[in-house]
Design a protein around this motif. Structure first.
Motif, PDB file in Angstrom:
ATOM      1  N   LEU A 193       0.842  -1.200   0.000  1.00 60.83           N
ATOM      2  CA  LEU A 193       0.000   0.000   0.000  1.00 60.83           C
ATOM      3  C   LEU A 193       0.879   1.252   0.000  1.00 60.83           C
ATOM      4  CD1 LEU A 193      -2.744   1.458   0.238  1.00 60.83           C
ATOM      5  CD2 LEU A 193      -2.521   1.234   2.719  1.00 60.83           C
ATOM      6  N   HIS A 194       1.935   1.242   0.777  1.00 61.03           N
ATOM      7  CA  HIS A 194       2.856   2.384   0.841  1.00 61.03           C
ATOM      8  C   HIS A 194       3.500   2.634  -0.515  1.00 61.03           C
ATOM      9  CE1 HIS A 194       3.416   1.580   5.437  1.00 61.03           C
ATOM     10  NE2 HIS A 194       2.180   1.914   5.119  1.00 61.03           N
ATOM     11  N   ALA A 195       3.796   1.547  -1.254  1.00 55.72           N
ATOM     12  CA  ALA A 195       4.398   1.706  -2.583  1.00 55.72           C
ATOM     13  C   ALA A 195       3.373   2.243  -3.578  1.00 55.72           C
ATOM     14  CB  ALA A 195       4.951   0.372  -3.063  1.00 55.72           C
ATOM     15  N   ALA A 196       2.124   1.763  -3.491  1.00 55.84           N
ATOM     16  CA  ALA A 196       1.085   2.200  -4.432  1.00 55.84           C
ATOM     17  C   ALA A 196       0.577   3.597  -4.120  1.00 55.84           C
ATOM     18  CB  ALA A 196      -0.075   1.207  -4.428  1.00 55.84           C
ATOM     19  N   VAL A 197       0.512   3.924  -2.834  1.00 57.02           N
ATOM     20  CA  VAL A 197       0.014   5.237  -2.406  1.00 57.02           C
ATOM     21  C   VAL A 197       1.051   5.830  -1.457  1.00 57.02           C
ATOM     22  CG1 VAL A 197      -1.943   6.503  -1.445  1.00 57.02           C
ATOM     23  CG2 VAL A 197      -2.326   4.279  -2.514  1.00 57.02           C
ATOM     24  N   PRO A 198       2.006   6.583  -1.978  1.00 59.83           N
ATOM     25  CA  PRO A 198       3.105   7.100  -1.147  1.00 59.83           C
ATOM     26  C   PRO A 198       2.640   7.909   0.069  1.00 59.83           C
ATOM     27  CG  PRO A 198       3.607   7.420  -3.462  1.00 59.83           C
ATOM     28  CD  PRO A 198       2.183   6.931  -3.385  1.00 59.83           C
ATOM     29  N   ALA A 199       1.460   8.509   0.006  1.00 58.39           N
ATOM     30  CA  ALA A 199       0.973   9.291   1.146  1.00 58.39           C
ATOM     31  C   ALA A 199       0.785   8.410   2.383  1.00 58.39           C
ATOM     32  CB  ALA A 199      -0.334   9.980   0.790  1.00 58.39           C
ATOM     33  N   PHE A 200       0.582   7.099   2.181  1.00 59.86           N
ATOM     34  CA  PHE A 200       0.396   6.199   3.314  1.00 59.86           C
ATOM     35  C   PHE A 200       1.714   5.751   3.936  1.00 59.86           C
ATOM     36  CE2 PHE A 200      -3.965   5.927   2.018  1.00 59.86           C
ATOM     37  CZ  PHE A 200      -4.629   5.720   3.206  1.00 59.86           C
ATOM     38  N   ALA A 201       2.837   6.074   3.303  1.00 63.52           N
ATOM     39  CA  ALA A 201       4.135   5.691   3.869  1.00 63.52           C
ATOM     40  C   ALA A 201       4.361   6.349   5.225  1.00 63.52           C
ATOM     41  CB  ALA A 201       5.258   6.053   2.907  1.00 63.52           C
ATOM     42  N   SER A 202       3.766   7.523   5.436  1.00 64.58           N
ATOM     43  CA  SER A 202       3.936   8.223   6.716  1.00 64.58           C
ATOM     44  C   SER A 202       2.720   8.042   7.624  1.00 64.58           C
ATOM     45  CB  SER A 202       4.171   9.712   6.463  1.00 64.58           C
ATOM     46  OG  SER A 202       3.048  10.285   5.819  1.00 64.58           O
ATOM     47  N   PHE A 203       1.896   7.024   7.349  1.00 62.15           N
ATOM     48  CA  PHE A 203       0.685   6.814   8.145  1.00 62.15           C
ATOM     49  C   PHE A 203       1.018   6.535   9.609  1.00 62.15           C
ATOM     50  CE2 PHE A 203      -3.067   4.491   9.651  1.00 62.15           C
ATOM     51  CZ  PHE A 203      -4.059   5.359   9.256  1.00 62.15           C
ATOM     52  N   GLY A 204       2.079   5.770   9.845  1.00 63.46           N
ATOM     53  CA  GLY A 204       2.481   5.476  11.230  1.00 63.46           C
ATOM     54  C   GLY A 204       2.846   6.739  11.987  1.00 63.46           C
ATOM     55  N   GLN A 205       3.543   7.659  11.318  1.00 66.51           N
ATOM     56  CA  GLN A 205       3.904   8.926  11.952  1.00 66.51           C
ATOM     57  C   GLN A 205       2.649   9.744  12.253  1.00 66.51           C
ATOM     58  OE1 GLN A 205       6.950  10.046  12.985  1.00 66.51           O
ATOM     59  NE2 GLN A 205       5.798  11.741  13.871  1.00 66.51           N
ATOM     60  N   ARG A 206       1.711   9.764  11.306  1.00 70.00           N
ATOM     61  CA  ARG A 206       0.458  10.513  11.525  1.00 70.00           C
ATOM     62  C   ARG A 206      -0.338   9.917  12.676  1.00 70.00           C
ATOM     63  NH1 ARG A 206      -1.620  12.226   5.541  1.00 70.00           N
ATOM     64  NH2 ARG A 206       0.409  12.880   4.822  1.00 70.00           N
ATOM     65  N   LEU A 207      -0.349   8.602  12.740  1.00 63.76           N
ATOM     66  CA  LEU A 207      -1.051   7.932  13.832  1.00 63.76           C
ATOM     67  C   LEU A 207      -0.391   8.264  15.166  1.00 63.76           C
ATOM     68  CD1 LEU A 207      -3.407   5.995  14.268  1.00 63.76           C
ATOM     69  CD2 LEU A 207      -1.807   4.109  14.040  1.00 63.76           C
ATOM     70  N   GLY A 208       0.936   8.288  15.189  1.00 63.38           N
ATOM     71  CA  GLY A 208       1.658   8.679  16.404  1.00 63.38           C
ATOM     72  C   GLY A 208       1.367  10.110  16.799  1.00 63.38           C
ATOM     73  N   ASP A 209       1.324  11.007  15.809  1.00 61.12           N
ATOM     74  CA  ASP A 209       1.004  12.414  16.093  1.00 61.12           C
ATOM     75  C   ASP A 209      -0.395  12.548  16.691  1.00 61.12           C
ATOM     76  OD1 ASP A 209       3.470  13.083  15.095  1.00 61.12           O
ATOM     77  OD2 ASP A 209       2.697  13.782  13.142  1.00 61.12           O
ATOM     78  N   GLU A 210      -1.346  11.771  16.157  1.00 63.53           N
ATOM     79  CA  GLU A 210      -2.707  11.778  16.694  1.00 63.53           C
ATOM     80  C   GLU A 210      -2.728  11.279  18.141  1.00 63.53           C
ATOM     81  OE1 GLU A 210      -5.887  12.548  15.590  1.00 63.53           O
ATOM     82  OE2 GLU A 210      -4.968  13.552  13.884  1.00 63.53           O
ATOM     83  N   ALA A 211      -1.941  10.247  18.416  1.00 62.98           N
ATOM     84  CA  ALA A 211      -1.886   9.706  19.775  1.00 62.98           C
ATOM     85  C   ALA A 211      -1.306  10.732  20.744  1.00 62.98           C
ATOM     86  CB  ALA A 211      -1.068   8.421  19.799  1.00 62.98           C
ATOM     87  N   VAL A 212      -0.236  11.405  20.323  1.00 64.73           N
ATOM     88  CA  VAL A 212       0.375  12.426  21.174  1.00 64.73           C
ATOM     89  C   VAL A 212      -0.602  13.572  21.417  1.00 64.73           C
ATOM     90  CG1 VAL A 212       2.202  14.180  21.252  1.00 64.73           C
ATOM     91  CG2 VAL A 212       2.745  11.836  20.583  1.00 64.73           C
ATOM     92  N   ALA A 213      -1.304  13.988  20.369  1.00 64.74           N
ATOM     93  CA  ALA A 213      -2.291  15.060  20.525  1.00 64.74           C
ATOM     94  C   ALA A 213      -3.414  14.634  21.482  1.00 64.74           C
ATOM     95  CB  ALA A 213      -2.875  15.443  19.169  1.00 64.74           C
ATOM     96  N   GLY A 214      -3.831  13.364  21.391  1.00 66.29           N
ATOM     97  CA  GLY A 214      -4.858  12.868  22.303  1.00 66.29           C
ATOM     98  C   GLY A 214      -4.380  12.836  23.741  1.00 66.29           C
ATOM     99  N   LEU A 215      -3.142  12.405  23.947  1.00 65.69           N
ATOM    100  CA  LEU A 215      -2.590  12.391  25.301  1.00 65.69           C
ATOM    101  C   LEU A 215      -2.424  13.806  25.847  1.00 65.69           C
ATOM    102  CD1 LEU A 215       0.053   9.545  24.972  1.00 65.69           C
ATOM    103  CD2 LEU A 215      -2.091   9.491  26.267  1.00 65.69           C
TER     104      LEU A 215
END
Length: 148
Positions: free
Chosen positions: A99-121
């Motif tokens: 998926l990361h290869a087909a849709v490069p925007a998803f390559a940073s999905f883990g970082q975005r998810l981490g940012d969301e977690a930090v914002a929630g905390l």
């Protein structure tokens, strides 16, 4: 309530239920990552991973779905099939290299998810709760929340 008001209320409730079912269906499809890859490779299928959507939209959908399961930052592993499916989807989206290869925007999905977690905390750590009472013995006070 008038008949017209009851009909408007019923229509609004039906729209909410339809939205919840649509979100559930989308989450169900996202949870079938292997099937999505098969459909992507099938030349007779109209599905393509490149049309998967924006990471922000998928993350918003997953958050809405997980919010409905009782999963919270303080209890992330709510004991339900829906919560398990939501966490499985997020895990797949973080680790799916095809998926990361087909849709490069998803390559940073883990970082975005981490940012969301930090914002929630951060929101939990700095949150304010307001309580009102008319009891004569109570006076106004604010208790600071502390996150060790």
């Amino acid at each position: 309530l008038s008949q017209r008001a009851r009909l408007r209320q019923a229509a609004a409730l039906h729209r909410c239920v339809a939205t919840a079912y649509a979100r559930g269906a989308a989450l169900h499809l996202l949870g079938r990552v292997a099937s999505l890859h098969v459909a992507h490779l099938d030349s007779s299928s109209a599905f393509s991973l490149s049309g998967f959507g924006e990471p922000e939209d998928v993350l918003a959908l997953a958050k809405l779905a997980l919010r409905g399961t009782g999963s919270t930052p303080l209890a992330p592993l709510a004991d339900s099939a829906e919560a398990a499916a939501g966490h499985s989807v997020l895990s797949s989206l973080v680790s799916d290299e095809a998926l990361h290869a087909a849709v490069p925007a998803f390559a940073s999905f883990g970082q975005r998810l981490g940012d969301e977690a930090v914002a929630g905390l951060a929101l939990l750590a700095t949150g304010v709760r307001e309580v009102e009472t008319t009891h004569p013995a109570c006076t106004d006070f604010v208790r600071a929340l502390h996150c060790p």
